[in-house]
Every structure is written in C-alpha cells, then in structure tokens.
Design a protein around this motif. Sequence first.
Motif, PDB file in Angstrom:
ATOM      1  N   GLY A  77       0.804  -1.216   0.000  1.00  0.00           N
ATOM      2  CA  GLY A  77       0.000   0.000   0.000  1.00  0.00           C
ATOM      3  C   GLY A  77       0.834   1.262   0.000  1.00  0.00           C
ATOM      4  N   LEU A  78       2.167   1.104   0.026  1.00  0.00           N
ATOM      5  CA  LEU A  78       3.030   2.285   0.130  1.00  0.00           C
ATOM      6  C   LEU A  78       3.077   3.065  -1.177  1.00  0.00           C
ATOM      7  N   ALA A  79       3.129   2.332  -2.294  1.00  0.00           N
ATOM      8  CA  ALA A  79       3.128   3.002  -3.595  1.00  0.00           C
ATOM      9  C   ALA A  79       1.759   3.649  -3.804  1.00  0.00           C
ATOM     10  N   ASN A  80       1.778   4.829  -4.374  1.00  0.00           N
ATOM     11  CA  ASN A  80       0.521   5.548  -4.585  1.00  0.00           C
ATOM     12  C   ASN A  80       0.425   5.898  -6.069  1.00  0.00           C
ATOM     13  N   GLY A  81       0.084   4.919  -6.860  1.00  0.00           N
ATOM     14  CA  GLY A  81       0.045   5.130  -8.303  1.00  0.00           C
ATOM     15  C   GLY A  81       1.399   4.910  -8.952  1.00  0.00           C
ATOM     16  N   GLU A  82       2.424   5.339  -8.272  1.00  0.00           N
ATOM     17  CA  GLU A  82       3.786   5.071  -8.734  1.00  0.00           C
ATOM     18  C   GLU A  82       4.628   4.721  -7.520  1.00  0.00           C
ATOM     19  N   TRP A  83       5.821   4.212  -7.759  1.00  0.00           N
ATOM     20  CA  TRP A  83       6.675   3.809  -6.649  1.00  0.00           C
ATOM     21  C   TRP A  83       6.888   4.958  -5.670  1.00  0.00           C
ATOM     22  N   HIS A  84       6.932   4.610  -4.415  1.00  0.00           N
ATOM     23  CA  HIS A  84       7.311   5.550  -3.364  1.00  0.00           C
ATOM     24  C   HIS A  84       8.790   5.927  -3.580  1.00  0.00           C
ATOM     25  N   PRO A  85       9.201   7.153  -3.227  1.00  0.00           N
ATOM     26  CA  PRO A  85      10.610   7.541  -3.396  1.00  0.00           C
ATOM     27  C   PRO A  85      11.594   6.543  -2.781  1.00  0.00           C
ATOM     28  N   LEU A  86      11.214   5.905  -1.690  1.00  0.00           N
ATOM     29  CA  LEU A  86      12.116   4.897  -1.108  1.00  0.00           C
ATOM     30  C   LEU A  86      12.236   3.680  -2.023  1.00  0.00           C
ATOM     31  N   GLN A  87      11.149   3.282  -2.623  1.00  0.00           N
ATOM     32  CA  GLN A  87      11.207   2.144  -3.533  1.00  0.00           C
ATOM     33  C   GLN A  87      12.089   2.479  -4.734  1.00  0.00           C
ATOM     34  N   LYS A  88      11.940   3.699  -5.261  1.00  0.00           N
ATOM     35  CA  LYS A  88      12.785   4.134  -6.383  1.00  0.00           C
ATOM     36  C   LYS A  88      14.250   4.159  -5.969  1.00  0.00           C
ATOM     37  N   ALA A  89      14.505   4.691  -4.768  1.00  0.00           N
ATOM     38  CA  ALA A  89      15.889   4.828  -4.311  1.00  0.00           C
ATOM     39  C   ALA A  89      16.528   3.456  -4.070  1.00  0.00           C
ATOM     40  N   PHE A  90      15.786   2.514  -3.519  1.00  0.00           N
ATOM     41  CA  PHE A  90      16.334   1.169  -3.317  1.00  0.00           C
ATOM     42  C   PHE A  90      16.675   0.543  -4.668  1.00  0.00           C
ATOM     43  N   CYS A 101      14.584  -8.852   3.031  1.00  0.00           N
ATOM     44  CA  CYS A 101      14.463  -7.831   4.081  1.00  0.00           C
ATOM     45  C   CYS A 101      13.845  -6.543   3.563  1.00  0.00           C
ATOM     46  N   THR A 102      13.746  -6.406   2.235  1.00  0.00           N
ATOM     47  CA  THR A 102      13.456  -5.107   1.626  1.00  0.00           C
ATOM     48  C   THR A 102      12.115  -4.496   2.041  1.00  0.00           C
ATOM     49  N   PRO A 103      11.017  -5.240   2.043  1.00  0.00           N
ATOM     50  CA  PRO A 103       9.756  -4.605   2.472  1.00  0.00           C
ATOM     51  C   PRO A 103       9.858  -4.009   3.878  1.00  0.00           C
ATOM     52  N   GLY A 104      10.447  -4.753   4.787  1.00  0.00           N
ATOM     53  CA  GLY A 104      10.586  -4.261   6.155  1.00  0.00           C
ATOM     54  C   GLY A 104      11.528  -3.075   6.242  1.00  0.00           C
ATOM     55  N   MET A 105      12.633  -3.131   5.483  1.00  0.00           N
ATOM     56  CA  MET A 105      13.578  -2.010   5.471  1.00  0.00           C
ATOM     57  C   MET A 105      12.888  -0.738   4.983  1.00  0.00           C
ATOM     58  N   ILE A 106      12.128  -0.870   3.927  1.00  0.00           N
ATOM     59  CA  ILE A 106      11.473   0.308   3.348  1.00  0.00           C
ATOM     60  C   ILE A 106      10.408   0.852   4.299  1.00  0.00           C
ATOM     61  N   ASP A 111       9.085   5.282   8.131  1.00  0.00           N
ATOM     62  CA  ASP A 111       8.767   5.798   9.465  1.00  0.00           C
ATOM     63  C   ASP A 111       9.903   6.679   9.979  1.00  0.00           C
ATOM     64  N   LEU A 112      11.126   6.243   9.714  1.00  0.00           N
ATOM     65  CA  LEU A 112      12.298   7.033  10.108  1.00  0.00           C
ATOM     66  C   LEU A 112      12.257   8.416   9.452  1.00  0.00           C
ATOM     67  N   LEU A 113      11.978   8.462   8.156  1.00  0.00           N
ATOM     68  CA  LEU A 113      11.985   9.751   7.449  1.00  0.00           C
ATOM     69  C   LEU A 113      10.797  10.616   7.844  1.00  0.00           C
ATOM     70  N   ARG A 114       9.705   9.983   8.251  1.00  0.00           N
ATOM     71  CA  ARG A 114       8.568  10.761   8.745  1.00  0.00           C
ATOM     72  C   ARG A 114       8.968  11.515  10.022  1.00  0.00           C
ATOM     73  N   ALA A 115       9.707  10.822  10.889  1.00  0.00           N
ATOM     74  CA  ALA A 115      10.117  11.428  12.151  1.00  0.00           C
ATOM     75  C   ALA A 115      11.311  12.360  11.972  1.00  0.00           C
ATOM     76  N   ASN A 116      12.144  12.074  11.003  1.00  0.00           N
ATOM     77  CA  ASN A 116      13.370  12.842  10.785  1.00  0.00           C
ATOM     78  C   ASN A 116      13.633  12.916   9.283  1.00  0.00           C
ATOM     79  N   ALA A 144      20.527   4.473  -0.136  1.00  0.00           N
ATOM     80  CA  ALA A 144      19.172   4.592  -0.703  1.00  0.00           C
ATOM     81  C   ALA A 144      18.278   5.453   0.186  1.00  0.00           C
ATOM     82  N   VAL A 145      18.385   5.280   1.480  1.00  0.00           N
ATOM     83  CA  VAL A 145      17.545   6.081   2.385  1.00  0.00           C
ATOM     84  C   VAL A 145      17.954   7.551   2.292  1.00  0.00           C
TER      85      VAL A 145
END
Length: 155
Positions: A77-90, A101-106, A111-116, A144-145
Amino acid sequence: MASITVTVDGVTYSDDVEPRLLLVHYLRERLGKIGTPVGCDTSNCGACTVHMNGVSVKSCSVLAVQADGAQITTIEGLANGEWHPLQKAFHTEHALQCGYCTPGMIMAAADLLRANPNPTDEQIREGLEGNLCRCTGYENIVRAVRRAAEAGAAS
Ligand code: FES
Ligand code: FES
C-alpha cells in the motif's frame, strides 16, 4: 474467536480471528498480503515491518486483535500510483540482493523519514538497527535512504 475490523492499504476488512493469531499471519494468510514476509517470527529481523496508525511495528509481535480499529499500511500500500521515493531509491542504489528484508527495510525507513526528514547516515543506521539484512547490503541501504530523503520522501 474475536471480531476485528481493520483497514489495510485503504480497504476495510471485518473478520473473526483466533485471539492468538499474529498480525503478520492475518495479513498474509487471510488477506493475501504476501509482500510482507516472515523472517524469524521472533521479532528479531524486522522483515515483517508494517505501519500501524502511521508508526512502524513488527507485525509478528502484534496480535491481529490488537489491530482492531487500526489503519495498517503494508509495502503493497506504500506506492501511490507510482513507486514511493524509497522504492525508487532502493532500486537506483541497488539496495537489495535477495530482497527478503526489503519490504521491512522500506517500511522502517519510511517511518524514520517521517520522524526525521533529513537524517545523518548514523541516524539512518540507528533507525534501521531493528532490521537485519542477511545479504549484508547495509551500505547501499543507507545510501538509498539518504537518496530518498534528498528526494523528499518524507513529504
Ligand atoms: S518476522 Fe517479524 S521481526 Fe522477523
Ligand atoms: S537483501 Fe537479502 S536479506 Fe536483505
């Protein structure tokens, strides 16, 4: 059995579940959300990370009944019509090898980038310390992050 109503990736489900059913098993086996893998089942690896009410949780350490009334977002559900920037960066930074590990990492990184929104490399490493990569791709994951942060992933 217990009745729960939970919204997952924007769709609301009402189900009867066993009180001992883990959220990750509910997502995978009942809803078919197999983009969220099980790595350890003992809350060590972070592969099963999803967002519950906007905050990352290890879904193998949450009971489905605890998610009653919650909003859950999975990697699907993270992608919203197109890849999320994290998905693109990975993808761009080759931040995965087997991809387990990738789904969990992303999800943890989101959440990390939301907070910081502008973390240092050290803060990225600390923020992802609950997520293990058995392929030891940590350098590219941090890169990537950082790339996603520069692209405004938090906004
Ligand atoms: S499967 Fe949940 S932390 Fe490993
Ligand atoms: S890419 Fe294989 S476990 Fe991380």
